[in-house]
Scaffold this motif. Structure first.
Motif, PDB file in Angstrom:
ATOM      1  N   ARG A 129     -34.667 184.777  74.775  1.00 36.86           N
ATOM      2  CA  ARG A 129     -33.538 185.401  75.486  1.00 36.86           C
ATOM      3  C   ARG A 129     -32.510 185.831  74.430  1.00 36.86           C
ATOM      4  O   ARG A 129     -31.622 185.074  74.072  1.00 36.86           O
ATOM      5  CB  ARG A 129     -32.893 184.413  76.457  1.00 36.86           C
ATOM      6  CG  ARG A 129     -33.824 183.825  77.471  1.00 36.86           C
ATOM      7  CD  ARG A 129     -33.819 184.649  78.749  1.00 36.86           C
ATOM      8  NE  ARG A 129     -34.609 184.019  79.789  1.00 36.86           N
ATOM      9  CZ  ARG A 129     -35.872 184.337  80.060  1.00 36.86           C
ATOM     10  NH1 ARG A 129     -36.475 185.255  79.351  1.00 36.86           N
ATOM     11  NH2 ARG A 129     -36.527 183.746  81.036  1.00 36.86           N
ATOM     12  N   LEU A 130     -32.660 187.043  73.943  1.00 35.91           N
ATOM     13  CA  LEU A 130     -31.810 187.514  72.845  1.00 35.91           C
ATOM     14  C   LEU A 130     -30.384 187.804  73.262  1.00 35.91           C
ATOM     15  O   LEU A 130     -29.487 187.821  72.414  1.00 35.91           O
ATOM     16  CB  LEU A 130     -32.438 188.745  72.188  1.00 35.91           C
ATOM     17  CG  LEU A 130     -33.722 188.451  71.420  1.00 35.91           C
ATOM     18  CD1 LEU A 130     -34.340 189.762  70.922  1.00 35.91           C
ATOM     19  CD2 LEU A 130     -33.456 187.523  70.247  1.00 35.91           C
ATOM     20  N   ALA A 131     -30.128 188.037  74.532  1.00 31.60           N
ATOM     21  CA  ALA A 131     -28.769 188.332  74.981  1.00 31.60           C
ATOM     22  C   ALA A 131     -27.813 187.203  74.602  1.00 31.60           C
ATOM     23  O   ALA A 131     -26.618 187.428  74.394  1.00 31.60           O
ATOM     24  CB  ALA A 131     -28.737 188.568  76.490  1.00 31.60           C
ATOM     25  N   GLN A 132     -28.324 185.994  74.483  1.00 31.02           N
ATOM     26  CA  GLN A 132     -27.489 184.846  74.116  1.00 31.02           C
ATOM     27  C   GLN A 132     -27.341 184.695  72.601  1.00 31.02           C
ATOM     28  O   GLN A 132     -26.539 183.912  72.122  1.00 31.02           O
ATOM     29  CB  GLN A 132     -28.080 183.569  74.716  1.00 31.02           C
ATOM     30  CG  GLN A 132     -28.095 183.598  76.222  1.00 31.02           C
ATOM     31  CD  GLN A 132     -29.345 182.980  76.822  1.00 31.02           C
ATOM     32  OE1 GLN A 132     -30.208 182.477  76.135  1.00 31.02           O
ATOM     33  NE2 GLN A 132     -29.430 183.023  78.137  1.00 31.02           N
ATOM     34  N   THR A 133     -28.121 185.459  71.853  1.00 35.41           N
ATOM     35  CA  THR A 133     -28.128 185.359  70.392  1.00 35.41           C
ATOM     36  C   THR A 133     -27.260 186.429  69.733  1.00 35.41           C
ATOM     37  O   THR A 133     -26.814 186.244  68.614  1.00 35.41           O
ATOM     38  CB  THR A 133     -29.580 185.500  69.884  1.00 35.41           C
ATOM     39  OG1 THR A 133     -30.385 184.506  70.513  1.00 35.41           O
ATOM     40  CG2 THR A 133     -29.699 185.337  68.397  1.00 35.41           C
ATOM     41  N   PHE A 134     -27.019 187.541  70.438  1.00 33.09           N
ATOM     42  CA  PHE A 134     -26.300 188.672  69.859  1.00 33.09           C
ATOM     43  C   PHE A 134     -24.857 188.714  70.353  1.00 33.09           C
ATOM     44  O   PHE A 134     -24.566 188.380  71.487  1.00 33.09           O
ATOM     45  CB  PHE A 134     -27.020 189.976  70.204  1.00 33.09           C
ATOM     46  CG  PHE A 134     -28.182 190.266  69.289  1.00 33.09           C
ATOM     47  CD1 PHE A 134     -28.123 191.285  68.356  1.00 33.09           C
ATOM     48  CD2 PHE A 134     -29.334 189.494  69.349  1.00 33.09           C
ATOM     49  CE1 PHE A 134     -29.183 191.537  67.505  1.00 33.09           C
ATOM     50  CE2 PHE A 134     -30.400 189.732  68.513  1.00 33.09           C
ATOM     51  CZ  PHE A 134     -30.332 190.761  67.579  1.00 33.09           C
ATOM     52  N   GLN A 135     -23.963 189.179  69.447  1.00 33.12           N
ATOM     53  CA  GLN A 135     -22.548 189.351  69.754  1.00 33.12           C
ATOM     54  C   GLN A 135     -22.165 190.814  69.504  1.00 33.12           C
ATOM     55  O   GLN A 135     -22.671 191.455  68.592  1.00 33.12           O
ATOM     56  CB  GLN A 135     -21.660 188.448  68.877  1.00 33.12           C
ATOM     57  CG  GLN A 135     -21.838 186.964  69.115  1.00 33.12           C
ATOM     58  CD  GLN A 135     -23.059 186.420  68.401  1.00 33.12           C
ATOM     59  OE1 GLN A 135     -23.363 186.805  67.280  1.00 33.12           O
ATOM     60  NE2 GLN A 135     -23.796 185.539  69.062  1.00 33.12           N
ATOM     61  N   MET A 136     -21.240 191.303  70.293  1.00 34.32           N
ATOM     62  CA  MET A 136     -20.780 192.680  70.209  1.00 34.32           C
ATOM     63  C   MET A 136     -20.047 192.923  68.892  1.00 34.32           C
ATOM     64  O   MET A 136     -19.186 192.148  68.482  1.00 34.32           O
ATOM     65  CB  MET A 136     -19.838 192.957  71.383  1.00 34.32           C
ATOM     66  CG  MET A 136     -19.527 194.405  71.583  1.00 34.32           C
ATOM     67  SD  MET A 136     -20.939 195.367  72.092  1.00 34.32           S
ATOM     68  CE  MET A 136     -21.261 194.678  73.704  1.00 34.32           C
TER      69      MET A 136
END
Length: 140
Positions: A129-136
């Motif tokens: 679940r990469l959405a939890q690994t990446f920051q804007m």
């Protein structure tokens, strides 16, 4: 008597295993465990839709089932401008923002980054679940 050597942990299955099975050597044998900083085009806010491979829309090759990423912010921004020049509808498909994350071996296998563009593909393992690994980072 010496201790038996522990066997290496089995590699998890790929998230799109059924799709990439149609392509020989996919992902390529030259792919390595993911590691390090990666930049990706995303939507705002970052969600699962920011981590969908283009193979969902255009199953053209093995790489279409990997997630496009870049080694540096500069390379990602340059690639986005080239993409916009060719495909004005790109923001609707790939996003309007840039995000950064740190990849680890548990995320999947990566292709070798292109020597000048820094582009590489991440072939994710099931359950990632990469959405939890990446920051804007910001708008593109």
């Amino acid at each position: 008597m010496p201790e038996p050597m522990a066997q290496a942990a089995a590699q998890p299955p790929f998230k799109y295993a059924l799709k990439i099975a149609a392509y020989p050597d996919c992902p390529a044998a030259t792919c390595q465990p993911a590691q390090g900083t990666a930049y990706r085009f995303t939507f705002d806010p970052i969600g699962n839709s920011s981590f969908t491979p283009v193979g969902d829309r255009n199953d053209a090759e093995c790489g279409s089932w990997g997630l496009s990423m870049y080694r540096s912010e500069k390379q990602a921004r340059k690639a986005y401008q080239k993409l916009l020049a060719r495909y004005p509808e790109a923001p609707k498909r790939v996003g309007t923002h840039l995000a950064v994350g740190t990849l680890a071996a548990a995320h999947g296998l990566v292709s070798r980054p292109h020597h000048s563009t820094g582009h590489f593909n991440l072939h994710e393992f099931v359950g990632v679940r990469l959405a939890q690994t990446f920051q804007m980072v910001g708008a593109l």
